[in-house]
Design a protein around this motif. Structure first.
Motif, short mmCIF file in Angstrom:
data_model
loop_
_atom_site.label_atom_id
_atom_site.label_comp_id
_atom_site.label_asym_id
_atom_site.label_seq_id
_atom_site.Cartn_x
_atom_site.Cartn_y
_atom_site.Cartn_z
N UNK A 449 93.18 30.82 2.55
CA UNK A 449 92.46 30.72 1.27
C UNK A 449 91.55 29.49 1.28
N UNK A 452 88.57 30.11 3.49
CA UNK A 452 87.62 31.02 2.86
C UNK A 452 86.81 30.31 1.78
N UNK A 453 87.46 29.39 1.11
CA UNK A 453 86.72 28.60 0.10
C UNK A 453 85.64 27.76 0.76
N UNK A 456 82.81 29.93 1.62
CA UNK A 456 82.00 30.28 0.46
C UNK A 456 81.11 29.11 0.02
N UNK A 457 81.67 27.91 0.13
CA UNK A 457 80.89 26.72 -0.24
C UNK A 457 79.62 26.65 0.62
N UNK A 460 77.18 29.37 -0.29
CA UNK A 460 76.49 29.04 -1.55
C UNK A 460 75.38 28.04 -1.30
N UNK A 463 72.48 29.68 0.25
CA UNK A 463 71.79 30.51 -0.74
C UNK A 463 70.98 29.65 -1.69
N UNK A 464 71.61 28.55 -2.09
CA UNK A 464 70.93 27.67 -3.05
C UNK A 464 69.65 27.12 -2.43
N UNK A 468 66.80 28.65 -4.22
CA UNK A 468 66.76 27.65 -5.28
C UNK A 468 67.63 28.00 -6.45
N UNK A 469 68.52 28.95 -6.30
CA UNK A 469 69.40 29.32 -7.40
C UNK A 469 70.64 29.97 -6.86
N UNK A 470 71.39 30.62 -7.72
CA UNK A 470 72.64 31.25 -7.30
C UNK A 470 72.39 32.57 -6.63
N UNK A 471 73.41 33.06 -6.01
CA UNK A 471 73.29 34.32 -5.32
C UNK A 471 73.61 35.46 -6.18
N UNK B 359 95.93 35.29 -4.04
CA UNK B 359 94.50 35.06 -4.19
C UNK B 359 94.13 34.37 -5.49
N UNK B 362 92.59 30.98 -4.95
CA UNK B 362 91.25 31.08 -4.35
C UNK B 362 90.24 31.52 -5.40
N UNK B 369 84.00 26.62 -8.72
CA UNK B 369 82.92 26.23 -7.79
C UNK B 369 81.58 26.78 -8.28
N UNK B 381 67.51 28.72 -12.67
CA UNK B 381 68.06 29.14 -11.37
C UNK B 381 69.57 29.42 -11.42
N UNK B 384 72.33 33.61 -10.78
CA UNK B 384 73.21 34.13 -9.73
C UNK B 384 74.58 33.48 -9.77
N UNK B 385 74.59 32.17 -9.93
CA UNK B 385 75.88 31.46 -9.95
C UNK B 385 76.72 31.91 -11.14
#
Lengths: 471, 530
Positions: A449, A452-453, A456-457, A460, A463-464, A468-471, B359, B362, B369, B381, B384-385
């Motif tokens: 876990x 995986x975090x 993901x960080x 992200x 992607x950022x 320039x923003x979130x996915x 999970x 997580x 996050x 922006x 998405x987040x």
């Protein structure tokens, strides 16, 4: 005793013939499961003691490649439609398909549980070994127990280590119970006789022989090292809760003894100090009696197995180093036989088969190297051990590898991108390894876990940066 | 039933064919012709026909009616529900008895037959931590499935090391008030420690596996600290009541909860008399111990009805008391007993709970996050987040909704979710978190006002350029946007200028970016031209 030693040239010839036959069609004939988790469709070209040469198929293309046997977990024959045959024996078992076996032979599959409990001795390799035994149609499964005590180097004399205090390794041993009991009842059409052959069954492994009635010792065999259950929780919390914790553990082990048809008083003596266990032979039967003091029960002929361990009866260092401590019960071959726990003492497989009364009919399955143990089981154990060691090394070095990612000098703006992609690759590889060896490294998935975090960080962040923003 | 559904399906297809024929002949007559054809065919074959307000004719079997709402089985998939305002007329001819009972899907059709006088039995497993994996909810959920499968005898196989105190009463209630109402209930113990034993205690008939254990019911928390005082008394009292439900001597459970001795005598009629002292002939607990029974002691004390290691052994024991039984479920290789649909309910529940337990940490961290990521970028922006955060929040909500004890274990309440929703909304005031709104947003053209503004600006610029370029050479006009070229063409026509080369028109027509580049290049040329 007959040994099943199909000659390798014959096997090789057969395999090559098959390869040639299938080669004409240029189609995969087998599926290999590798230790790195990959599954490959292959055509076997050549086999040696240590290697298998194959044609690996990628879609319509194929390429020759050679694998060490240690890299291969299983080899499965494919049906004509390319699917794995349900009941097709693995290549290793082709050797076990015994055409020369006499009709009245008793097939025996023998393997060893050696090394450290929770590391080398683990549920996955045990399950694989039992599966091999089932596929080979074994009527007797001989399990030799020879574990190393946790954290004790082999050069250290075990006598200087106290037999008390390693009770909670029960929960590591517990995982081994199902493949030896419930799963055998469910999976095997003809129930085999499982025989435990005890060389060293110390700490958690001491609970395993209790599960079956057929237990034999080697002449220096020992079983125990789980004493002092009462001291396990020290003075933590309330006494009534400590009593509860001890009670449930003790009864769990007694359950194993009941399943194996052994007296539960042995369990009391193995786990607790404070009571004295005596035995004597009455009318040819062993009779036990537990006492709160160190006085012998009434009548003659009583032999002491344990004392209360109090006052002058406490084990001295002199007793301990001579393996004569008796505050809690650790069985040796002699005592185990006298009290009827062990059915005999055997130092070799031939002796054991003689004790079992099948020396003239026993057919040792899959023993080409003549050590008495099934080669496939040896391979499973070695592969597991090597895989664990290699995985541990990789996992230990993971952070260092991430810190040392090399960036080409001319990478320029791509440096960050390269670093991230390589970090992701290392982290994903670590997750793969943890998936494969989860029972040892990450039983509760928490490590995975966290990885995986981290992945993901990084994703992200990429992607950022990109949009320039979130996915 | 299956044959009937199949015939219905064929009829529906035939009806559709007639309708299709009607359509091909002419819309004006299609519906009546199709409907009439279908209705005739249907009535001749004994089906119900419903004409709907939108002109359809549905033919099948009406399987349910409630206050004008009709469910019609068309032979394909689940029955179709029609509201009263959708129905124009109903012609009934099917012999099927119509009830207001809920409609059952094809999957629920009975595929088994009861053997006369032979009870049907199923094994369901209650395993792992009480209150999470072993819980009242899956037991309740399995009841309708057990009934559909015609089960008479339920064997609850228990393997659990205990868990939450609060779930004991719930499980006991489900077993006592629901299971015992409809089924004969038997417990088959592999391991029932603490809360698991207390939950199973309401069951009268208990069988042990050879290595089973049952007991050690002392309540505790934290660092092995015992439940004390009034709370302890309330638990002791609760278990006295549950012991009565299970027709058991309360002293047995008491000795499993606190350090009280327990012994018993075997009376001449074979019954056991228990004492909270060590004066009985057989001592189970000397008072310095917490009682846990094993297969031997349980059977000797009359607590268990017998010991069975396999389903075959259990069958022999059960058949001694209830006669021949038939096990419900499929034999699956590697499984020690037949796997029934009710058992699948339990297994799926446990899989869900395992996923949750493994999970949750997580997902929660990922949620936080994404919130952090959203806060670290400009508002425009964050979309998405926040969408991702919202997705994780939905997953947490699902866990909360699925497992009644989930929130309790993690200190989550409905208010917590409302607060999180607000948090998301505050991060992106324009962002609507609900899914419907997101879907609408996706369908809506992006920023319609600015698009209009852009178009107006382009028109203005075109007019300017047309004015400027009207008297320039043709090559200077390359690179103009299509709209400009059209305007210029119009200008040319008005001013009788020759048409421009088609090649010039086509090169950048569908490539606005390059068009723009070219325009920038073209402009100086135009400016430098005489």
């Amino acid at each position: 005793m007959l040994r099943f030693n199909t000659t390798r040239p014959a096997l090789l010839g057969a395999t090559l013939a098959a390869a040639v036959a299938f080669g004409a069609a240029a189609e995969p004939t087998h599926e290999l499961l590798l230790t790195n988790g990959d599954t490959l469709s292959v055509q076997i070209l050549e086999e040696t003691e240590t290697q298998i040469k194959v044609n690996v198929f990628y879609g319509t293309l194929s390429a020759p490649r050679t694998f060490q046997r240690s890299e291969i977990i299983t080899t499965t024959a494919l049906a004509a439609d390319g699917t794995a045959k349900d009941d097709a024996p693995a290549v290793a078992d082709t050797r076990s398909t015994d055409t020369e076996r006499p009709a009245d032979a008793v097939p025996v599959y023998a393997f060893e549980l050696d090394g450290e409990l929770g590391w080398d001795i683990s549920v996955t390799p045990l399950r694989q070994k039992m599966e091999k035994a089932r596929e080979a149609g074994a009527e007797y499964v001989i399990v030799k127990l020879d574990n190393v005590r946790a954290g004790l180097p082999e050069w250290v004399d075990e006598a200087i280590v106290d037999d008390a205090g390693a009770f909670d390794t029960l929960f590591q041993a517990e995982a081994l119970v199902a493949p030896l009991t419930t799963e055998v009842r469910a999976d095997w059409d003809n129930q085999p006789t499982i025989v435990f052959w005890v060389d060293r069954a110390m700490e958690g492994m001491a609970f395993i022989p209790l599960l079956k009635p057929d237990v034999y010792f080697t002449s220096d065999g020992r079983m125990g090292g789980v004493g002092d259950l009462e001291g396990m929780f020290g003075s933590m919390g309330d006494e009534v809760v400590r009593d509860k914790q001890e009670s449930l553990r003790q009864e769990q082990v007694k359950g194993y003894a009941i399943e194996g048809g052994h007296t539960t008083m042995l369990v009391d003596a193995m786990l607790r100090q404070g009571d004295a266990l005596w035995y004597r032979i009455e009318n040819g039967e062993v009779r036990f009696e537990m006492r709160r003091d160190n006085e012998a029960p009434l009548g003659g002929g009583w032999e002491r197995l344990t004392d209360t361990g109090e006052g002058e009866f406490a084990d001295t260092d002199s007793d301990v180093v001579r393996l004569r401590g008796n505050d809690t019960l650790t069985l040796d071959a002699d005592t185990a036989f006298k009290i009827g726990f062990s059915k005999g003492t055997a130092d070799s497989l031939d002796d054991l088969l003689f004790e079992l009364g099948i020396e003239d009919r026993a057919y040792i399955i899959d023993d080409n190297d003549g050590d008495g143990l099934a080669d496939s089981a040896d391979r499973i154990g070695q592969t597991w051990g090597r895989g664990l060691t290699s995985a541990l090394r990789t996992l230990r070095n993971m952070e260092r590898d991430i810190a040392n990612i090399r960036i080409p000098e001319n990478a320029g703006d791509r440096a960050q991108q390269i670093r991230e992609s390589q970090t992701l690759r290392i982290l994903r590889r670590a997750i793969q390894l943890l998936n494969r060896y989860e029972e040892v490294f990450d039983p509760n998935e928490q490590w995975r876990v966290n990885l995986e975090l981290r992945i993901q960080q990084i994703e992200n962040e990429i992607r950022r940066r990109r949009i320039g923003g979130g996915g | 039933m299956n044959t009937h559904r199949f015939i219905n399906r064929i009829r529906t297809l035939l009806g559709s064919a007639v309708l299709a024929l009607g359509v091909s002949l002419g819309m004006g007559h299609a519906a009546p012709a199709g409907a009439a054809g279908a209705a005739l065919a249907a009535l001749a074959d004994g089906s119900d026909v419903i004409k709907t307000n939108d002109g359809r004719t549905l033919e099948g079997t009406i399987v349910r009616e409630v206050n004008g709402y009709i469910w019609i089985d068309l032979g394909v998939g689940n029955p179709l529900m029609l509201r009263p305002d959708q129905i124009e007329s109903v012609e009934r001819d099917a012999d099927t008895e119509v009830t207001s009972d809920p409609v059952s899907s094809s999957a629920d059709e009975q595929t088994w037959e009861r053997r006369e006088g032979v009870p049907r039995a199923a094994v369901i497993t209650a395993e792992e931590m009480v209150g999470v994996w072993m819980s009242a909810k899956p037991l309740e959920d399995a009841i309708p499935v057990l009934k559909e499968d015609g089960v008479d005898l339920v064997v609850i196989k228990i393997k659990s090391g205990g868990g939450l105190l609060l779930e004991i009463q719930k499980i006991s209630d489900v077993i006592h008030e629901q299971y015992k109402e409809d089924f004969t209930v038997v417990a088959w113990i592999e391991s029932a420690i603490s809360a698991a034993a207390m939950s199973a205690h309401a069951i009268e008939n208990i069988y042990f596996m050879p290595r089973a254990n049952y007991g050690a019911c002392t309540g505790w928390s934290g660092a092995l600290e015992a439940v004390e005082g009034r709370q302890l008394e309330s638990v002791l009292y609760m278990m006295e009541q549950i012991s009565a439900r299970g027709n058991k001597d309360y002293r047995i459970m008491r000795s499993m909860q606190i350090n009280e001795p327990l012994s018993y005598d075997i009376l001449p009629d074979g019954k056991r008399e228990f004492y909270l002292t060590d004066e009985g002939e057989y001592v189970l607990n000397d008072g310095e111990y917490i009682l846990t029974l094993n297969a031997e002691t349980a059977e000797h004390a009359g607590f268990s009805q017998g010991t069975a290691g396999t389903i075959e052994e259990l069958t022999r024991l059960l058949e001694a008391s209830v006669g021949e039984i038939e096990w419900v479920g499929e034999k699956v290789p590697g499984e020690p007993f037949p796997i029934s649909r009710a058992e699948m309910v339990h297994r799926e529940w446990r899989e869900d709970m395992t996923r949750q337990e493994n999970r949750f940490g997580q997902i929660y961290t990922q949620y936080e996050m994404e919130i952090g990521n959203a806060a670290s970028v400009p508002v425009e922006n964050r979309g998405g987040f926040i969408r991702k955060a919202s997705r994780y929040l939905s997953q947490i909500r699902k866990m909360y909704d699925d497992n009644p004890n989930f929130g309790l274990l993690r200190g989550m309440t409905d208010e917590w979710f409302i607060a999180q929703q607000r948090r998301l909304e505050e991060l992106a005031p324009a962002h609507r978190v609900d899914r419907k709104e997101r879907r609408l947003q996706r369908r809506r053209p992006r920023c319609p006002e600015s698009q209009a503004r852009r178009a107006a600006r382009a028109r203005r610029q075109d007019r300017r350029r047309v004015r400027d370029l009207a008297h320039q050479p043709l090559r200077a006009r390359r690179g103009l946007q299509r709209v400009s070229r059209v305007a210029l063409h119009r200008h040319d026509v008005q001013h009788r200028r020759p048409a421009r080369s088609p090649g010039v028109h086509n090169v950048y027509r569908d490539h606005p970016a390059r068009d723009q580049t070219h325009r920038l290049r073209a402009r100086p040329q135009a400016e430098s031209s005489p």
